[in-house]
Design an enzyme around this catalytic site. Structure first.
Site, short mmCIF file in Angstrom:
data_model
loop_
_atom_site.label_atom_id
_atom_site.label_comp_id
_atom_site.label_asym_id
_atom_site.label_seq_id
_atom_site.Cartn_x
_atom_site.Cartn_y
_atom_site.Cartn_z
N GLN A 1 -1.84 -3.98 10.49
CA GLN A 1 -1.08 -5.23 10.54
C GLN A 1 0.44 -5.10 10.55
OE1 GLN A 1 -2.42 -8.79 8.13
NE2 GLN A 1 -0.50 -8.36 7.10
N GLU B 1 5.43 -12.48 12.12
CA GLU B 1 6.53 -12.27 11.18
C GLU B 1 7.78 -11.76 11.88
OE1 GLU B 1 5.32 -10.11 7.70
OE2 GLU B 1 3.71 -11.50 7.27
N ASP C 1 1.31 -1.79 6.10
CA ASP C 1 0.28 -2.67 5.54
C ASP C 1 -0.90 -2.59 6.50
OD1 ASP C 1 -1.37 -4.54 4.45
OD2 ASP C 1 0.02 -6.23 4.61
N GLU D 1 -0.20 -0.37 2.04
CA GLU D 1 -0.79 -1.56 1.40
C GLU D 1 -2.19 -1.78 1.95
OE1 GLU D 1 1.94 -4.86 1.55
OE2 GLU D 1 0.32 -6.30 1.77
N ASP E 1 -3.02 -5.85 -2.06
CA ASP E 1 -2.67 -7.23 -1.69
C ASP E 1 -3.96 -8.05 -1.73
OD1 ASP E 1 -1.96 -9.61 -0.48
OD2 ASP E 1 -1.49 -8.75 1.47
N LYS F 1 2.47 -12.39 -4.50
CA LYS F 1 2.62 -13.55 -3.62
C LYS F 1 2.31 -14.79 -4.44
CE LYS F 1 0.99 -11.56 0.81
NZ LYS F 1 -0.27 -11.27 1.56
N ARG G 1 4.81 -14.84 2.98
CA ARG G 1 3.58 -14.91 3.76
C ARG G 1 3.91 -14.86 5.25
NH1 ARG G 1 -1.03 -15.54 0.44
NH2 ARG G 1 -1.85 -14.50 2.29
N SER G 2 2.85 -14.75 6.06
CA SER G 2 3.10 -14.73 7.51
C SER G 2 3.50 -16.12 8.02
CB SER G 2 1.87 -14.21 8.25
OG SER G 2 0.72 -14.92 7.86
N LYS H 1 9.38 -7.89 0.36
CA LYS H 1 8.81 -7.78 1.71
C LYS H 1 8.69 -9.20 2.27
CE LYS H 1 4.24 -6.85 3.64
NZ LYS H 1 2.82 -7.02 3.30
#
Ligand code: PGA
Ligand code: ZN
Length: 429
Positions: free
Chosen positions: A164, A206, A243, A286, A313, A338, A367-368, A389
């Site tokens: 990702q 992102e 990630d 991640e 995560d 998060k 978040r995305s 991040k």
């Protein structure tokens, strides 16, 4: 009581994917106001607080009118008169009011926007910036070390590659501003490389490039090439952070790499990742294995955890009990923080405290699906979290956060100084 909540209102606004989300605005008796917007994930962990979405055909089922209605009917009246400076009591009330384990009745989106807006209002009521209010009496933190995306893949990029996020970390930078400068150079170099090779397809959720690669490892070798082309020493100036988001393509210990048309066993997956870590300057990884693969995560942590950061995560979902369990069994050595995975700031902080207790490092993450909301930057600084991040180095929902970090660099007594690398899992002597 000057910090009593006088008015709470919700507004339907839009996120970076063009989907509706909730903004909550809180007004206190002393005239102070605070507001915050809920972000949204795409590659969500199954243990997260869930957003309340309308379903149905309109806007792909992603509308938030039900969550807005629940806010007006239940949350706003319940908050009236409560003390905004008692975050724990506010969050307890929100949790009770929702009454479900996954916050699905009133919605994690409505709850986190409310919880964060209350903190903003309380900080404003005390005449403090949010980071300072959150720090309480503790010594002011430093700006966090940024992990910044260069290539996007997985659920954020039409699954053009299976993994990702391919990110860089300016491990050799002296301060926050320099870390951003260096990242901008790598981003530019990566763009040029892709354009020359005819591999530039678009931009992922992102803001990172969305490349046409024929294998996952090609993304890694191209990123290494971009670091070198920008004039940096790989591993010394600029390192790589990944990630894998393996829950998106792994289940029951089997991992399906569509891009490479092969399926790996747990052991093969671990070996592939260990091979990457040997061939490339990877300091952090991640979700290397899927959320249901504790055995794999333990094996990977045993093999690599002494020299690199292994972040949970989807596996830890900002949950204190999960962090404590992971520490007991030896899975991961860091947690992604998060706020909307937990659903309230109090629960978010509890996950961070559990990480500290276990000797785990932490990374505050956006978040995305994001907005101009910069609360996460203040959480990282105020709570003294060493890493941040928030996606790539383009698009204003990302740059708003990096720019807020620059502003905080100016007002923090520690300036733009980054956390000592020896305090991080990959820098420990
Ligand atoms: P998400 O992606 O917000 O879509 O979950 C971010 C991440 O996986 O870290
Ligand atoms: Zn992730």
């Amino acid at each position: 009581m000057k910090t009593a909540i006088e008015r709470a209102a919700a507004r339907r606004v839009w996120d970076s994917r063009g989907r509706p989300t909730i903004e909550v605005e809180i007004a206190l008796a002393n005239g102070a106001r605070g507001r915050a917007i809920a972000p949204a994930g795409a590659s969500t962990g199954s243990g997260e607080a869930v957003d309340l979405r309308d379903g149905g055909a309109a806007l792909g089922g992603m509308d938030v009118r039900k969550a807005m209605a629940g806010f007006s009917a239940e949350i706003a009246p319940a908050l009236a008169g409560l003390d905004a400076s008692d975050q724990k009591a506010i969050d307890r009330r929100l949790i009770e009011l929702d009454g479900t384990p996954n916050k699905g009745r009133l919605g994690g989106n409505a709850l986190i926007a409310t919880s964060m807006a209350v903190a903003h209002a309380a900080a404003a009521g005390g005449g403090l910036p949010l980071w300072q209010y959150l720090a309480g009496g503790r010594a002011p933190g430093r700006v966090p070390l940024p992990e910044i995306q260069i290539f996007g893949g997985g659920a954020h990029a039409g699954r053009r590659i299976d993994i990702q996020d391919l990110m860089v970390v300016a491990v050799g930078a002296e301060d926050f501003a320099t870390a951003l400068d260096w990242t901008a150079e790598v981003y530019r170099a990566a763009g040029k490389l892709l354009a020359e090779q005819g591999k530039l397809a678009g931009v992922a959720d992102e803001g990172g490039f969305w490349p046409v690669f024929s294998s996952n490892e090609e993304a890694l070798s191209t990123l290494l090439g971009a670091i070198e082309r920008a004039g940096f020493r790989p591993g010394e100036d600029m390192a790589i952070s990944l990630d894998i988001a393996a829950s998106e393509f792994g289940k029951n210990g089997r991992y399906r790499l569509d891009r490479e048309d092969r399926t790996l066993s747990r052991d093969e997956m671990v070996d592939m990742l260990l091979g990457w870590c040997k061939r490339y300057p990877v300091v952090s990884i991640e979700d290397p294995l899927a959320e249901d693969d504790e055995e794999g995560l333990i094996a990977f942590t045993r093999a690599a955890g002494a020299t690199m950061q292994i972040i949970g995560d989807d596996f830890l979902v900002t949950n204190a009990a999960r962090v404590r369990h992971a520490a007991t069994v030896g899975a991961c050595n860091a947690v992604l923080i998060k706020p909307n995975q937990a659903g309230t700031l109090t629960e978010t902080k509890a996950a961070l405290d559990a990480a500290r207790e276990a000797g785990y490092s932490a990374v505050v993450s956006a978040r995305s699906g994001e907005t101009e909301d910069v609360t996460v930057v203040h959480l990282a600084v105020g709570w003294g979290v060493p890493q941040l991040k928030v996606g790539s180095f383009t698009r204003s929902e990302r740059m708003a956060k990096w720019n807020e970090g620059l502003r905080l660099s100016e007002v923090l007594p520690t300036g733009g100084a980054l956390p000592s690398r020896s305090s991080l899992p990959w820098g420990r002597p």
